[in-house]
Design a protein around this motif. Structure first.
Motif, mmCIF file in Angstrom:
data_model
loop_
_atom_site.group_PDB
_atom_site.id
_atom_site.type_symbol
_atom_site.label_atom_id
_atom_site.label_comp_id
_atom_site.label_asym_id
_atom_site.label_seq_id
_atom_site.Cartn_x
_atom_site.Cartn_y
_atom_site.Cartn_z
ATOM 1 N N VAL A 4 15.416 35.185 32.630
ATOM 2 C CA VAL A 4 16.217 34.462 33.621
ATOM 3 C C VAL A 4 17.538 33.996 33.006
ATOM 4 O O VAL A 4 18.600 34.082 33.634
ATOM 5 C CB VAL A 4 15.411 33.274 34.182
ATOM 6 N N ILE A 5 17.498 33.510 31.778
ATOM 7 C CA ILE A 5 18.710 33.034 31.106
ATOM 8 C C ILE A 5 19.719 34.175 30.944
ATOM 9 O O ILE A 5 20.915 34.012 31.198
ATOM 10 C CB ILE A 5 18.347 32.410 29.741
ATOM 11 N N ILE A 6 19.241 35.347 30.527
ATOM 12 C CA ILE A 6 20.146 36.483 30.315
ATOM 13 C C ILE A 6 20.787 36.922 31.635
ATOM 14 O O ILE A 6 21.989 37.199 31.698
ATOM 15 C CB ILE A 6 19.380 37.644 29.654
ATOM 16 N N ILE A 7 19.985 36.952 32.702
ATOM 17 C CA ILE A 7 20.535 37.360 34.005
ATOM 18 C C ILE A 7 21.527 36.330 34.520
ATOM 19 O O ILE A 7 22.635 36.659 34.968
ATOM 20 C CB ILE A 7 19.385 37.579 35.021
ATOM 21 N N LEU A 8 21.142 35.053 34.467
ATOM 22 C CA LEU A 8 22.019 34.008 34.999
ATOM 23 C C LEU A 8 23.294 33.863 34.169
ATOM 24 O O LEU A 8 24.323 33.442 34.707
ATOM 25 C CB LEU A 8 21.274 32.671 35.049
ATOM 26 N N ASP A 9 23.245 34.192 32.884
ATOM 27 C CA ASP A 9 24.459 34.143 32.064
ATOM 28 C C ASP A 9 25.543 35.044 32.643
ATOM 29 O O ASP A 9 26.710 34.660 32.734
ATOM 30 C CB ASP A 9 24.142 34.571 30.623
ATOM 31 N N GLU A 10 25.157 36.265 33.014
ATOM 32 C CA GLU A 10 26.131 37.193 33.592
ATOM 33 C C GLU A 10 26.609 36.707 34.962
ATOM 34 O O GLU A 10 27.798 36.784 35.286
ATOM 35 C CB GLU A 10 25.502 38.589 33.714
ATOM 36 N N VAL A 11 25.679 36.190 35.759
ATOM 37 C CA VAL A 11 26.045 35.702 37.095
ATOM 38 C C VAL A 11 26.984 34.502 36.978
ATOM 39 O O VAL A 11 28.007 34.412 37.677
ATOM 40 C CB VAL A 11 24.779 35.336 37.894
ATOM 41 N N TYR A 12 26.646 33.563 36.100
ATOM 42 C CA TYR A 12 27.464 32.356 35.962
ATOM 43 C C TYR A 12 28.851 32.669 35.425
ATOM 44 O O TYR A 12 29.829 31.983 35.753
ATOM 45 C CB TYR A 12 26.763 31.353 35.043
ATOM 46 N N GLY A 13 28.962 33.703 34.571
ATOM 47 C CA GLY A 13 30.284 34.096 34.085
ATOM 48 C C GLY A 13 31.187 34.541 35.216
ATOM 49 O O GLY A 13 32.360 34.162 35.294
ATOM 50 N N CYS A 14 30.644 35.352 36.139
ATOM 51 C CA CYS A 14 31.431 35.819 37.298
ATOM 52 C C CYS A 14 31.758 34.663 38.232
ATOM 53 O O CYS A 14 32.885 34.565 38.750
ATOM 54 C CB CYS A 14 30.656 36.907 38.041
ATOM 55 N N ILE A 15 30.799 33.767 38.459
ATOM 56 C CA ILE A 15 31.042 32.635 39.356
ATOM 57 C C ILE A 15 32.094 31.699 38.767
ATOM 58 O O ILE A 15 32.961 31.184 39.490
ATOM 59 C CB ILE A 15 29.722 31.890 39.618
ATOM 60 N N ALA A 16 32.043 31.463 37.459
ATOM 61 C CA ALA A 16 33.035 30.592 36.818
ATOM 62 C C ALA A 16 34.438 31.162 36.966
ATOM 63 O O ALA A 16 35.406 30.424 37.221
ATOM 64 C CB ALA A 16 32.690 30.392 35.341
ATOM 65 N N ARG A 17 34.577 32.472 36.839
ATOM 66 C CA ARG A 17 35.896 33.105 37.014
ATOM 67 C C ARG A 17 36.379 32.956 38.449
ATOM 68 O O ARG A 17 37.544 32.663 38.694
ATOM 69 C CB ARG A 17 35.826 34.578 36.599
ATOM 70 N N TRP A 18 35.476 33.161 39.408
ATOM 71 C CA TRP A 18 35.864 33.032 40.811
ATOM 72 C C TRP A 18 36.264 31.591 41.149
ATOM 73 O O TRP A 18 37.264 31.359 41.831
ATOM 74 C CB TRP A 18 34.713 33.486 41.707
ATOM 75 N N LEU A 19 35.506 30.634 40.651
ATOM 76 C CA LEU A 19 35.844 29.227 40.910
ATOM 77 C C LEU A 19 37.196 28.862 40.297
ATOM 78 O O LEU A 19 37.960 28.079 40.872
ATOM 79 C CB LEU A 19 34.752 28.317 40.352
ATOM 80 N N THR A 20 37.491 29.432 39.141
ATOM 81 C CA THR A 20 38.780 29.156 38.511
ATOM 82 C C THR A 20 39.918 29.818 39.272
ATOM 83 O O THR A 20 41.010 29.251 39.398
ATOM 84 C CB THR A 20 38.762 29.644 37.053
ATOM 85 N N GLN A 21 39.687 31.009 39.788
ATOM 86 C CA GLN A 21 40.738 31.716 40.522
ATOM 87 C C GLN A 21 41.127 30.987 41.803
ATOM 88 O O GLN A 21 42.307 30.925 42.150
ATOM 89 C CB GLN A 21 40.274 33.139 40.844
ATOM 90 N N ILE A 22 40.158 30.418 42.523
ATOM 91 C CA ILE A 22 40.501 29.734 43.767
ATOM 92 C C ILE A 22 41.197 28.405 43.505
ATOM 93 O O ILE A 22 41.833 27.858 44.399
ATOM 94 C CB ILE A 22 39.257 29.519 44.650
ATOM 95 N N GLU A 23 41.094 27.879 42.288
ATOM 96 C CA GLU A 23 41.852 26.685 41.932
ATOM 97 C C GLU A 23 43.346 26.970 41.793
ATOM 98 O O GLU A 23 44.162 26.067 41.893
ATOM 99 C CB GLU A 23 41.339 26.109 40.599
ATOM 100 N N VAL A 24 43.690 28.200 41.493
ATOM 101 C CA VAL A 24 45.062 28.659 41.276
ATOM 102 C C VAL A 24 45.756 27.798 40.208
ATOM 103 O O VAL A 24 46.706 27.066 40.492
ATOM 104 C CB VAL A 24 45.885 28.639 42.584
ATOM 105 N N PRO A 25 45.287 27.850 38.949
ATOM 106 C CA PRO A 25 45.994 27.130 37.876
ATOM 107 C C PRO A 25 47.411 27.668 37.707
ATOM 108 O O PRO A 25 47.675 28.847 37.978
ATOM 109 C CB PRO A 25 45.142 27.417 36.631
ATOM 110 N N LYS A 26 48.292 26.814 37.248
ATOM 111 C CA LYS A 26 49.703 27.187 37.190
ATOM 112 C C LYS A 26 49.983 28.205 36.101
ATOM 113 O O LYS A 26 50.688 29.187 36.325
ATOM 114 C CB LYS A 26 50.559 25.941 36.967
ATOM 115 N N THR A 27 49.452 27.991 34.896
ATOM 116 C CA THR A 27 49.764 28.864 33.765
ATOM 117 C C THR A 27 48.502 29.558 33.266
ATOM 118 O O THR A 27 47.382 29.177 33.622
ATOM 119 C CB THR A 27 50.389 28.062 32.616
ATOM 120 N N ASP A 28 48.703 30.567 32.451
ATOM 121 C CA ASP A 28 47.565 31.295 31.877
ATOM 122 C C ASP A 28 46.754 30.412 30.946
ATOM 123 O O ASP A 28 45.528 30.552 30.868
ATOM 124 C CB ASP A 28 48.069 32.529 31.126
#
Length: 995
Positions: free
Chosen positions: A586-610
């Motif tokens: 479960v940890i190995i599977i959720l690690d990959e899922v959480y990585g994608c979700i974290a990227r999506w959550l960051t993208q919708i925040e629209v940070p100003k700089t890289d």
């Protein structure tokens, strides 16, 4: 150091920082700046006049001139005698080296035929190329008079944007060459070369430090320290990589920010970075919109084969990216030269971390061996294993479970002593101090690298806004314009024309005002989504752990019904092992899922700089993966067996399942099993097998797709692939976040619960020895060459490491006091023991229960399973006996042990924190010799500039003296003529100055 190699090093410093200029790099999360390129010393040198480069020669300031060598000054522009063997490393003229590659997809018309068109041109023609002219090279052309094919407007828009962008690159001074006649069907390549004058401009803009001709002696140790260092060098010589850059230096060149007015230097840089746009578009947005499919610099050449020319990539493969050299130091300077400072710092940090694990592993092995040596002398485990005590324990479950003998848990008790002994307390203190020492050691190592790589004065420039942020700002501006227009619908024609002009300005991508930005109100929906999303993900993790708990309880009850004695005896081991394996999957599977979700959550925040984007992404990914990896371990360490209740009054889940109990020897042994399986499983499966298997699988899939699309033309099939075609088939570089993340999670396993598993540093060390070579092989052979980034530290990861180090002190204090039996033993030894020994400790920790007090329907179905009738059974707790007035209430012993546990947590935490801060304070962040060298550099720089000013003054005085003598000579020879003809006097002063 030879001048030729020094020239090449300086040239490399400028080359890949040039991609900071105009457009964007391959990696959407990285800010490329600097990378290395090898130069073949066989290239002939062309005169400076032929390359259109003006070199200012000021004799008075030779000391500050950048070091150069005649044969390597401009050799990247010279004719390559082996151009036919380079296979894509150079333009077709064999003179200009390919600095960067843009890749795009195109569709060949079915009505048209592909013609190869070659245009040979010089530098000046390349610079004057206009946007409406095709790029030189091989492209798809239609024959004269041939009907125009059906127009694909989407592809036509992409082509138009490519032409616009490439035209802007040419106007910026770059030289481009197109190649569509490749073995990869439907793929076109744009080769980019950065001329010398553009490199100089960008190097000056970036304030790159370059080594000058001024050299100074590096402070050397004397006396005993010098002898010790020489002995260490001789001992470690076999484990040093055979790389020139790795040799110790006794002298160093004074570095100074590059200036075109003082160019006695070398060459090379890189151009395209997402920080600055070329026109309306940056390469980041063009890659995101599919206008280009890839953008990357080229590898130096092949790394394997019989006739492969020596290059840095081949050298790295032999001396770094090979499992056969696992015992050697890393050639960090060569890694930095080839991949840039940011990747160089990652591998340097990984090397320091791995080295520091050696003493931790040795101490952990000693602690484990101490437990093995004293297991037969441990009185509590001996009492549990002694069958003469005849201690009858209460059932572990209702109805189906029967009474059992404590001696049946002998093996578990003896195994628990291996990890639960007085030495583990010492090891916990040691690891806390080890973490503090590691952080200080890394800071000092990082400062040495900054000094060696001329980054001491480097300050990161302000990041430019991301394309997504600017798009949101543009959208906000348009909404404001629309609202204002609706509000003032009826206004004069003159005002309307003004508003139309402003809307056109916004549509063209020009900001209305510099103050326009996204506020917290604009981001509130994204913040709310982030908060709800993270809470949901954490709740999902807790729910999965709860589901595994239900599995453990139900499986234990089911196995207890087994009629075979062996099945009943192995219930605890079977349940624990299977539950941990489920947790691991479960940890190995959720690690990959959480990585994608974290990227999506960051993208919708629209940070100003890289930089903001990367930091927010790292924080979210680390938070989710930390909770995912450690929640099962936290449950076993601090919750299992705490809320069980007592016989006759157990706590039930869903009114059906009894909460789990710890083994008679405590939960520490189970915590050790849980930690070891999850740690080793993650390292073996996720970190190693995934890193090897997934890139190879993706590479194979990409190869099969390209093979399926490849033309059947035999002549095209037999062509040898160019370098940029080979690199295109490699896996794109996805950033360093996954590499750091797996090491940070491992650092948590090593430090957070080290009191329960002293062998964790050893397994981490063995994993890292493989991990370094695995990552190195992946970077050299499996990935496209990353665009290098200048960096002077590891960024937010350092703060995360410090946070884990502080948290480790608190968690280990609670593990020792609440999970292990260390505190109850001390309390018994000093408060209740009659003879000052541990005899009677097991009996002291057990309470009594009268079997007649069982609730209806919970008593064992077979009370005579042991062969005799049981009146009193025992259970692990501090409660009053059934014959007491307040039977089954918590006893005074419980409160005494609890007070001792809390006192230990407070004392341990504050003492270890103080010792860690003391280590932090006593070890200076900057080594003394480095601070002295930095001060020496500043003094030498002042001296050089003072000498330059003195040279200028002397030159002026010389001119004045010559002028005065010339004037006197003119007056002595013809005084009257000089009075009557002032013009003649001025002509006497007019003479050429040879400077």
């Amino acid at each position: 150091m030879q001048k030729g190699s020094l020239a090449e090093e300086g040239r490399n410093r400028i080359r890949f920082s040039f991609w900071v200029a105009l457009g964007g790099a391959k990696d959407l999360n990285e800010a490329p700046e600097e990378t290395g390129m090898r130069v073949n010393k066989k290239y002939s040198c062309l005169p400076a006049e032929e390359k259109g480069i003006h070199i200012i020669n000021i004799r008075a300031i030779e000391d500050i001139g950048y070091d150069q060598h005649e044969s390597t000054l401009l050799n990247s522009l010279s004719k390559n005698p082996d151009a036919d063997c380079k296979y894509g490393l150079y333009f077709r003229d064999g003179k200009r080296k390919v600095d960067y590659i843009l890749v795009y997809h195109y569709k060949k018309s079915s009505a048209g035929r592909t013609l190869t068109r070659r245009v040979h041109h010089n530098d000046s023609s390349a610079r004057s190329t206009k946007q409406d002219q095709p790029l030189p090279g091989k492209g798809v052309q239609l024959e004269m008079g041939e009907s125009e094919p059906h127009v694909d407007y989407h592809e036509d828009d992409k082509r138009f944007r490519r032409e616009e962008y490439e035209g802007n690159l040419v106007e910026a001074g770059l030289e481009l060459e197109r190649d569509e006649d490749t073995k990869i069907h439907g793929i076109g390549f744009v080769k980019i070369h950065a001329p010398w004058n553009v490199l100089c401009r960008e190097a000056e803009f970036l304030k790159l430090k370059m080594p000058t001709k001024k050299m100074y002696q590096i402070n050397q140790t004397h006396g005993l320290l010098k002898k010790i260092n020489s002995v260490i060098q001789k001992i470690t010589e076999p484990i040093q990589p055979k790389v020139a850059e790795h040799k110790p230096q006794t002298v160093k060149r004074l570095s100074y920010p590059f200036s075109r007015e003082k160019q006695h230097l070398k060459k090379e840089t890189t151009l395209l970075n997402k920080r600055r746009k070329c026109g309306k578009y940056g390469i980041t947005s063009l890659l995101a919109n599919g206008v280009y499919s890839a953008a990357y610099p080229l590898h130096d050449g092949d790394y394997e084969g019989e006739n492969v020319e020596p290059n840095d990539r081949k050298l790295l493969c032999e001396e770094w990216a090979s499992y056969g050299v696992f015992y050697k130091y890393q050639p960090i300077d060569l890694v930095r030269k080839y991949f840039g400072e940011k990747i160089g710092l990652y591998f340097a940090w990984l090397g320091v971390y791995t080295q520091m694990l050696i003493p931790a592993s040795i101490v952990g092995i000693i602690v484990f061996l101490y437990g093995c040596a004293t297991v037969d002398e441990n009185i509590p485990s001996m009492e549990m294993c002694d069958q003469r005590n005849n201690i009858t324990m209460c059932p572990l479950c209702d109805r189906t479970c029967s009474y059992w003998k404590m001696s049946s848990a002998c093996a578990t008790a003896r195994a628990s002593h291996l990890f639960d002994n007085p030495a583990t307390v010492f090891f916990s203190v040691f690891m806390a101090l080890w973490a503090a020492t590691f952080m200080e050691h890394w800071k000092r190592k990082q400062m040495r690298l900054n000094y060696r790589w001329d980054l001491t004065g480097f300050e990161e420039e302000e990041d430019h806004p991301r394309a997504e942020y600017e798009a949101k700002v543009l959208e906000k501006s348009l909404r404001k314009e629309h609202k204002h227009k609706e509000k003032h619908r009826y206004f004069p024609e003159e005002t309307a024309n003004k508003w139309r002009k402003r809307v056109k300005t916004v549509m063209a991508g020009v900001k209305l005002t510099d103050k326009e930005k996204l506020t917290w109100k604009d981001r509130f929906p994204a913040y709310l989504t982030n908060f709800v999303g993270i809470i949901f993900m954490v709740g999902l993790t807790f729910a999965i752990v709860f589901g595994v708990i239900i599995y453990r309880i139900s499986t234990a009850a089911a196995l207890a019904i087994s009629s075979t004695p062996s099945g009943r005896s192995s219930v605890r081991v079977t349940v624990t092992a299977t539950a941990v394996i489920i947790n691991l999957v479960v940890i190995i599977i959720l690690d990959e899922v959480y990585g994608c979700i974290a990227r999506w959550l960051t993208q919708i925040e629209v940070p100003k700089t890289d930089k903001n984007f990367e930091e927010r992404l790292i924080f979210k990914a680390f938070l989710l993966k930390f909770v995912n990896a450690y929640t099962p371990i936290f449950y076993v360490a601090f919750f299992k067996g705490r809320f069980v209740g007592r016989p006759g009054d157990y706590v039930y889940i869903f009114h059906s399942f009894r909460m789990e109990e710890c083994a008679p020897g405590g939960c520490l042994m189970e915590l050790c099993i849980q930690l070891s399986i999850i740690m080793l499983g993650k390292q073996l499966i996720q970190n190693n097998l995934f890193e090897i298997g997934i890139p190879k699988m993706k590479k194979f899939i990409r190869y099969m797709k390209l093979k399926r699309r490849r033309s059947l033309d035999h002549e095209e099939h037999m062509k040898k692939k160019q370098r940029y075609e080979v690199d295109y088939n490699l896996e794109p570089f996805a950033g360093l976040t996954p590499e750091y993340m797996e090491m940070i999670i491992q650092f948590g396993f090593v430090t957070l619960f080290v009191a329960s598993f002293p062998l964790a540093p050893l397994f981490a060390l063995l994993n890292n020895i493989i991990e370094i070579r695995l990552d190195a092989k992946k970077f050299v052979t499996e990935l496209r060459r990353p665009v290098a980034v200048r960096a002077k530290d590891i960024g937010i990861w350092y703060n995360i490491l410090r946070g884990i180090g502080k948290l480790a002190v608190i968690i280990n204090a609670f593990v020792i006091s609440f999970t292990s039996d260390f505190i109850p033993r001390l309390v018994y030894l000093y408060m209740y023991s009659e003879n000052g020994t541990m005899h009677g400790f097991v009996n002291h920790t057990l309470s009594s229960f009268n079997v007649s007090d069982f609730q209806a329907g919970t008593a064992p179905n077979d009370p005579m399973d042991l062969g005799y009738e049981v009146q009193i059974c025992r259970y692990k707790d501090y409660r009053e006996p059934p014959w007491s007035e307040n039977k089954y209430d918590i006893s005074k012993d419980f409160w005494a042990v609890l007070a001792a546990r809390l006192a230990f947590v407070i004392v341990f935490q504050n003492l270890v924190m103080f010792m860690s801060d003391f280590v932090d304070w006593i070890i200076p962040d900057i080594p003394k010799d480095i601070s002295q060298q930095i001060h020496k550099e500043k003094v030498l720089m002042v001296e050089v500039f003072m000498r330059e000013e003195q040279g200028k003054l002397q030159m002026l005085e010389t001119w004045k003296d010559k002028d005065k003598k010339k004037g006197e000579n003119c007056n002595n020879h013809s005084p009257r003529l000089s009075r009557s003809h002032s013009g003649s006097l001025s002509s006497c002063h007019s003479y050429p100055l040879d400077v």
